[in-house]
Design an enzyme around this catalytic site. Structure first.
Site, PDB file in Angstrom:
ATOM      1  N   SER A  78       0.816  -1.219   0.000  1.00  0.00           N
ATOM      2  CA  SER A  78       0.000   0.000   0.000  1.00  0.00           C
ATOM      3  C   SER A  78       0.846   1.265   0.000  1.00  0.00           C
ATOM      4  O   SER A  78       0.310   2.364   0.130  1.00  0.00           O
ATOM      5  CB  SER A  78      -0.888  -0.006   1.246  1.00  0.00           C
ATOM      6  OG  SER A  78      -0.100  -0.367   2.360  1.00  0.00           O
ATOM      7  N   THR A 182      -1.834   3.001   4.353  1.00  0.00           N
ATOM      8  CA  THR A 182      -0.860   4.097   4.285  1.00  0.00           C
ATOM      9  C   THR A 182       0.018   4.134   5.521  1.00  0.00           C
ATOM     10  O   THR A 182      -0.466   3.861   6.621  1.00  0.00           O
ATOM     11  CB  THR A 182      -1.644   5.432   4.237  1.00  0.00           C
ATOM     12  OG1 THR A 182      -2.323   5.485   3.018  1.00  0.00           O
ATOM     13  CG2 THR A 182      -0.748   6.640   4.384  1.00  0.00           C
ATOM     14  N   THR A 200       1.855   6.969   0.487  1.00  0.00           N
ATOM     15  CA  THR A 200       0.948   5.878   0.117  1.00  0.00           C
ATOM     16  C   THR A 200       0.911   5.656  -1.386  1.00  0.00           C
ATOM     17  O   THR A 200       1.225   6.572  -2.160  1.00  0.00           O
ATOM     18  CB  THR A 200      -0.486   6.223   0.582  1.00  0.00           C
ATOM     19  OG1 THR A 200      -1.319   5.078   0.467  1.00  0.00           O
ATOM     20  CG2 THR A 200      -1.101   7.349  -0.246  1.00  0.00           C
ATOM     21  N   ARG A 210      -7.114   9.280  -9.409  1.00  0.00           N
ATOM     22  CA  ARG A 210      -7.646   9.532  -8.065  1.00  0.00           C
ATOM     23  C   ARG A 210      -6.519   9.921  -7.105  1.00  0.00           C
ATOM     24  O   ARG A 210      -5.468   9.293  -7.053  1.00  0.00           O
ATOM     25  CB  ARG A 210      -8.351   8.272  -7.560  1.00  0.00           C
ATOM     26  CG  ARG A 210      -8.971   8.396  -6.170  1.00  0.00           C
ATOM     27  CD  ARG A 210      -8.060   7.879  -5.076  1.00  0.00           C
ATOM     28  NE  ARG A 210      -8.709   7.844  -3.773  1.00  0.00           N
ATOM     29  CZ  ARG A 210      -8.065   7.586  -2.638  1.00  0.00           C
ATOM     30  NH1 ARG A 210      -6.773   7.335  -2.644  1.00  0.00           N
ATOM     31  NH2 ARG A 210      -8.712   7.571  -1.494  1.00  0.00           N
ATOM     32  N   VAL A 211      -6.743  10.977  -6.362  1.00  0.00           N
ATOM     33  CA  VAL A 211      -5.820  11.379  -5.298  1.00  0.00           C
ATOM     34  C   VAL A 211      -6.597  11.313  -3.985  1.00  0.00           C
ATOM     35  O   VAL A 211      -7.744  11.764  -3.917  1.00  0.00           O
ATOM     36  CB  VAL A 211      -5.287  12.808  -5.549  1.00  0.00           C
ATOM     37  CG1 VAL A 211      -4.552  13.340  -4.338  1.00  0.00           C
ATOM     38  CG2 VAL A 211      -4.364  12.813  -6.773  1.00  0.00           C
ATOM     39  N   GLY A 212      -5.975  10.752  -2.972  1.00  0.00           N
ATOM     40  CA  GLY A 212      -6.650  10.618  -1.681  1.00  0.00           C
ATOM     41  C   GLY A 212      -6.266  11.710  -0.708  1.00  0.00           C
ATOM     42  O   GLY A 212      -5.833  12.804  -1.096  1.00  0.00           O
ATOM     43  N   ASP A 213      -6.405  11.396   0.550  1.00  0.00           N
ATOM     44  CA  ASP A 213      -6.102  12.366   1.615  1.00  0.00           C
ATOM     45  C   ASP A 213      -4.602  12.519   1.858  1.00  0.00           C
ATOM     46  O   ASP A 213      -4.151  13.529   2.400  1.00  0.00           O
ATOM     47  CB  ASP A 213      -6.761  11.923   2.930  1.00  0.00           C
ATOM     48  CG  ASP A 213      -6.264  10.549   3.382  1.00  0.00           C
ATOM     49  OD1 ASP A 213      -6.097   9.651   2.526  1.00  0.00           O
ATOM     50  OD2 ASP A 213      -6.027  10.372   4.591  1.00  0.00           O
ATOM     51  N   THR A 233      -5.051   7.254   8.315  1.00  0.00           N
ATOM     52  CA  THR A 233      -4.984   6.180   7.335  1.00  0.00           C
ATOM     53  C   THR A 233      -6.406   5.704   7.088  1.00  0.00           C
ATOM     54  O   THR A 233      -7.284   5.937   7.909  1.00  0.00           O
ATOM     55  CB  THR A 233      -4.096   5.026   7.831  1.00  0.00           C
ATOM     56  OG1 THR A 233      -4.062   4.003   6.823  1.00  0.00           O
ATOM     57  CG2 THR A 233      -4.624   4.413   9.118  1.00  0.00           C
ATOM     58  N   GLY A 234      -6.611   5.043   5.976  1.00  0.00           N
ATOM     59  CA  GLY A 234      -7.947   4.529   5.678  1.00  0.00           C
ATOM     60  C   GLY A 234      -8.517   5.177   4.430  1.00  0.00           C
ATOM     61  O   GLY A 234      -7.772   5.697   3.601  1.00  0.00           O
ATOM     62  N   GLY A 236      -9.511   7.639   2.191  1.00  0.00           N
ATOM     63  CA  GLY A 236      -9.128   9.045   2.200  1.00  0.00           C
ATOM     64  C   GLY A 236     -10.269  10.000   1.924  1.00  0.00           C
ATOM     65  O   GLY A 236     -10.255  11.148   2.392  1.00  0.00           O
TER      66      GLY A 236
HETATM   67  N1  ASP Z   1      -5.601   7.084   2.995  1.00  0.00           N
HETATM   68  C1  ASP Z   1      -5.174   6.436   1.791  1.00  0.00           C
HETATM   69  C2  ASP Z   1      -5.937   6.942   0.616  1.00  0.00           C
HETATM   70  O1  ASP Z   1      -7.121   7.167   0.727  1.00  0.00           O
HETATM   71  C3  ASP Z   1      -5.340   4.968   1.851  1.00  0.00           C
HETATM   72  C4  ASP Z   1      -4.598   4.283   2.940  1.00  0.00           C
HETATM   73  O2  ASP Z   1      -4.712   4.608   4.119  1.00  0.00           O
HETATM   74  O3  ASP Z   1      -3.873   3.349   2.608  1.00  0.00           O
HETATM   75  O4  ASP Z   1      -5.341   7.052  -0.434  1.00  0.00           O
END
Ligand code: ASP
Length: 321
Positions: A78, A182, A200, A210-213, A233-234, A236
């Site tokens: 990840s 992450t 991550t 796609r871009v996350g948090d 984490t999680g 995003g």
């Molecule tokens: N927070 C990350 C995302 O949404 C994912 C992760 O925690 O692995 O990209």
């Protein structure tokens, strides 16, 4: 390295109580240096960060070097090299870093560089900007001497091929392999300064682009040296919509303990999203005195704490209704 179970067998009530959230703010020992990070791979990353912190190094250098261990580990599916790709087979990386002065750097949708956190650090230190994305981030990384390489390993290609058979997109369920994990890290150095980092490959099998948090300052990471720091984490999207890490630092500013602030961050998601059962988010926080807390929506979230005596994997508290 010590797991929570080994640690409990061996004694060490203080950190164990901390992990269970049963220890009050006043009871927690004030310590520094200290480093905490998300998930099992946080243990090895903490070890690297500790090498720097224990030699009176700066927190910002510790969090940059620490998470590079997870970035470079092909078994961590990840983060960085070996990260599971998007649904078109591309490994795309997001990362950010923030220091004790409130400076920050970030990269998003970066491909083919093993250590996006080091590129984010360069953005922070050597540009007037906070965030570079995509092709611009790539050109900047090349200018700074980073080398491009293929990050898709045979194992992650095989996982992608397996996924393509059904091509069903589920960011998280309690019963399947996690498609997120992450690494986010917070450190407090000998001088009493806080810094954080996050890196991550994002949610596995996400849409291309796609871009996350994780590269978003205030979402996956926020540091305010006067108060504390938080990271996430999680899934995003949930973290971004509630500006989670900024929220948690602001709640600590108002006097909440790190654990209570993380709990409120989770509650905010649960109150806003009727489908909260289908997503996992875990938060970590550390105040400026080195008191730490964590909280997640679901029970699978673990975090690693290294205080020089022990490097422990601890089960975070989670939402029980
Ligand atoms: N927070 C990350 C995302 O949404 C994912 C992760 O925690 O692995 O990209």
């Amino acid at each position: 390295m010590t797991t929570r179970r080994q640690f409990l067998v061996g004694g060490g009530a203080a950190l164990a109580a901390l992990g269970s959230g049963k220890m009050s703010l006043a009871q927690q020992p004030k310590r520094r240096p200290l480093v905490i990070s998300t998930w099992n791979h946080g243990l090895a990353s903490n070890e690297r960060a500790w090498e720097i912190l224990s030699q009176k190094g700066k927190a910002i250098d510790a969090v940059e070097a620490g998470v590079q261990v997870a970035e470079g580990d092909p078994k961590v599916s990840s983060v960085g090299y070996g990260g599971w790709p998007d649904r078109e087979g591309n490994v795309t990386l997001d990362s950010c870093i923030m220091d004790e002065t409130g400076n920050a750097g970030s990269v998003a949708f970066l491909q083919n560089f093993k250590h996006p956190v080091a590129v984010a650090r360069k953005v922070m230190d050597e540009t007037p900007h906070v965030m570079l994305v995509g092709e611009g981030a790539r050109r900047f990384a090349l200018e700074k001497g980073f080398k491009e390489e293929d990050l898709l390993t045979a194992d992650s290609r095989a996982e992608w091929k397996k996924w393509l058979k059904n091509a069903e997109y589920k960011p998280w369920t309690p019963t399947t392999n996690p498609t997120h994990d992450t690494i986010s890290m917070l450190a407090l150095d000998q001088a009493g300064d806080l810094s954080g980092s996050c890196t991550t490959s994002g949610l596995a099998f996400k849409m291309h682009g796609r871009v996350g948090d994780s590269p978003i300052i205030g979402a996956a990471l926020f540091v305010d040296n006067e108060v504390g720091a938080a990271c996430a984490t999680g899934v995003g999207e949930e973290v971004m919509k509630t500006v989670g890490s900024f929220l948690i630092v602001e709640l600590m500013r108002q006097g909440m303990s790190p654990t209570d602030a993380c709990r409120e961050g989770v509650n905010r998601i649960i109150r806003k999203n009727p489908k909260w059962r289908e997503v996992q988010v875990g938060y970590l926080a550390m105040d400026r005195h080195g008191q730490v807390g964590a909280f997640a929506i679901h029970p699978d979230f673990q975090y690693a704490v290294h205080d020089g005596n022990e490097n422990l994997l601890i089960d975070a508290e989670f939402y029980t209704g």
